[in-house]
Scaffold this motif. Structure first.
Motif, PDB file in Angstrom:
ATOM      1  N   VAL A   1      -6.688  -0.002  -0.911  1.00 15.02           N
ATOM      2  CA  VAL A   1      -5.955   1.166  -0.103  1.00 15.02           C
ATOM      3  C   VAL A   1      -6.510   2.379   0.281  1.00 15.02           C
ATOM      4  O   VAL A   1      -6.914   2.961   1.161  1.00 15.02           O
ATOM      5  CB  VAL A   1      -4.677   1.516  -0.628  1.00 15.02           C
TER       6      VAL A   1
ATOM      7  N   HIS B   1       0.925  -1.259   0.025  1.00 16.51           N
ATOM      8  CA  HIS B   1      -0.035  -0.086   0.173  1.00 16.51           C
ATOM      9  C   HIS B   1       0.822   1.217   0.035  1.00 16.51           C
ATOM     10  O   HIS B   1       0.524   2.153  -0.756  1.00 16.51           O
ATOM     11  CB  HIS B   1      -0.799  -0.004   1.106  1.00 16.51           C
TER      12      HIS B   1
ATOM     13  N   TYR C   1      -0.585   7.318   6.197  1.00  8.93           N
ATOM     14  CA  TYR C   1      -0.671   5.884   6.037  1.00  8.93           C
ATOM     15  C   TYR C   1       0.156   5.192   7.154  1.00  8.93           C
ATOM     16  O   TYR C   1      -0.117   4.331   7.961  1.00  8.93           O
ATOM     17  CB  TYR C   1      -0.646   5.262   4.963  1.00  8.93           C
TER      18      TYR C   1
END
Lengths: 260, 260
Positions: B170, A235, A247
């Motif tokens: 994602v 990701h 993230y």
């Protein structure tokens, strides 16, 4: 003796003022709207009633029982300095989550806060009667009177001092502002792939449904909670720097939290 | 000629397998559930039908038309190696957002992915018919057949190759996992102040209602989007290190994004 609830002046014509005024008008008499932008004051006054006055001049403020201030946080203090002495015998309250009550110190003796824990955008109707409202007054009598005013707006009224209100406000920033920003990033990713945001609607609705029916700790799913580093690294490689920084820090925090 | 849709075997008995099987059973015949935990296989089989078989042994797998694999991402590859040759003529699909289709390379010639874009927890019922499902097959014929299977699960079926599916995954991590984690942090803050998470329910519901009715960019509110550094600094002082790191990086990103 409890004082009667009578005339109210709304200070401000932004998102919060608009939503509160449009609910309050059903249970109280709003006699005037003030905004430094006369147009905005006029617009909101029209929504309230044909008799509701409007002004952009503090010297034209009507005498009222309550002045409810919903203007920018950092404008409140300066605004109060401009208020004529003869209006300060009334109740004054602001609606901010982050401005302490003591912004009124030295201003008058009947003041406090009526803080609605909600996100307001002008174009989206909100059921204000169900919003949790947190009230603080400079003494018990004032607080009780402000609570009476607050119950004209919502069924869910609580007491909260300035410290607790700040904690509520920062919790709301996570629950609303930051979760909405996660939607913005998700939307960016979809846009890059020519997909409409609507494909995420069932997922977003389910996220909320879960969070408001089981504790959020039990609702957590995804690669980080599973400790799936392969997926997390994959990701990260799909994201731009800004996105991957977020993230990474959020995933690391989830990982740590759910470490078995 | 389009092949008839007949017997299906569900591989796995976790959150995703449970929700898919319980929807699929209304429109197709699920003849068996496999799980490496026999108890879990038994439980899910009982939910499906009194005739549904269950096993924890790949050598006891029934012959079926489709094998649908919903097990842990990193277990899929090893699991496939254990499958008897004579079962490989059927369709095989997994339901993972992040495992590429080529995990089936060398396994057989009729394989692909049926990926539901949703968060599943066993204890929360989901309306699976409305979940967006993304399908990929190793060739067009296989893909079309897998799409037919997918339409037995949901009304919203799309094609997506492995690359696009990863992007969707994602995006879903941000939209679901991370927004839920924001709720967890909000809950932590409330707990420290002896407040129930339920005071945030109207706010969370409104966050979703807005995000699914106006673009999330227009729904953004809060101190960071207003550029209110005073409030942001005050908030940072109320948080622990972990929380303030997240607050800071997300707020900075919002600030940058909305800079006027």
């Amino acid at each position: 003796m409890v004082k009667p609830l009578k005339d109210i002046v709304i200070i401000g014509a932004g998102n919060v003022a608009t939503h509160i005024a449009n609910t309050l008008k059903n249970n109280a008499k709003i006699i005037q709207v003030y905004s430094r932008h006369l147009n905005n004051a006029h617009q909101l006054a029209q929504q309230i009633s044909s008799e509701c006055q409007y002004t952009d001049n503090v010297n034209d403020l009507c005498v009222a029982d309550l002045y409810l201030i919903s203007i920018k946080d950092d404008a409140i203090s300066e605004f109060l300095k401009t208020i004529p002495e003869q209006l300060r015998d009334s109740y004054w309250a602001h609606t901010s989550g982050s401005v302490p009550r003591d912004v009124f110190n030295g201003f008058n003796n009947k003041n406090g806060v009526i803080y609605p824990l909600q996100t307001f955008s002008k174009e989206v109707k909100v059921n204000v009667e169900e919003v949790a409202i947190f009230v603080e007054g400079n003494n018990t009598d004032v607080e009780n009177q402000l609570i009476r005013y607050a119950t004209l707006i919502s069924k869910s009224v609580y007491k909260a001092d300035s410290q607790l209100r700040q904690q509520l406000h920062v919790a709301a920033v996570f629950a609303n502002n930051f979760s909405n920003y996660m939607y913005i990033i998700a939307n960016d990713i979809l846009k890059r792939n020519n997909l409409p945001f609507s494909v995420l609607s069932p997922l977003i609705k389910e996220t909320t449904r879960k969070a408001t029916s089981i504790p959020p700790l039990e609702a957590q799913t995804g690669p980080a909670v599973r400790g799936d580093l392969n997926v997390m690294n994959k990701h990260l490689s799909l994201l731009n720097t800004e996105e991957s920084n977020i993230y990474d820090i959020v995933s690391q925090s989830i990982l740590k939290r759910f470490k078995k």
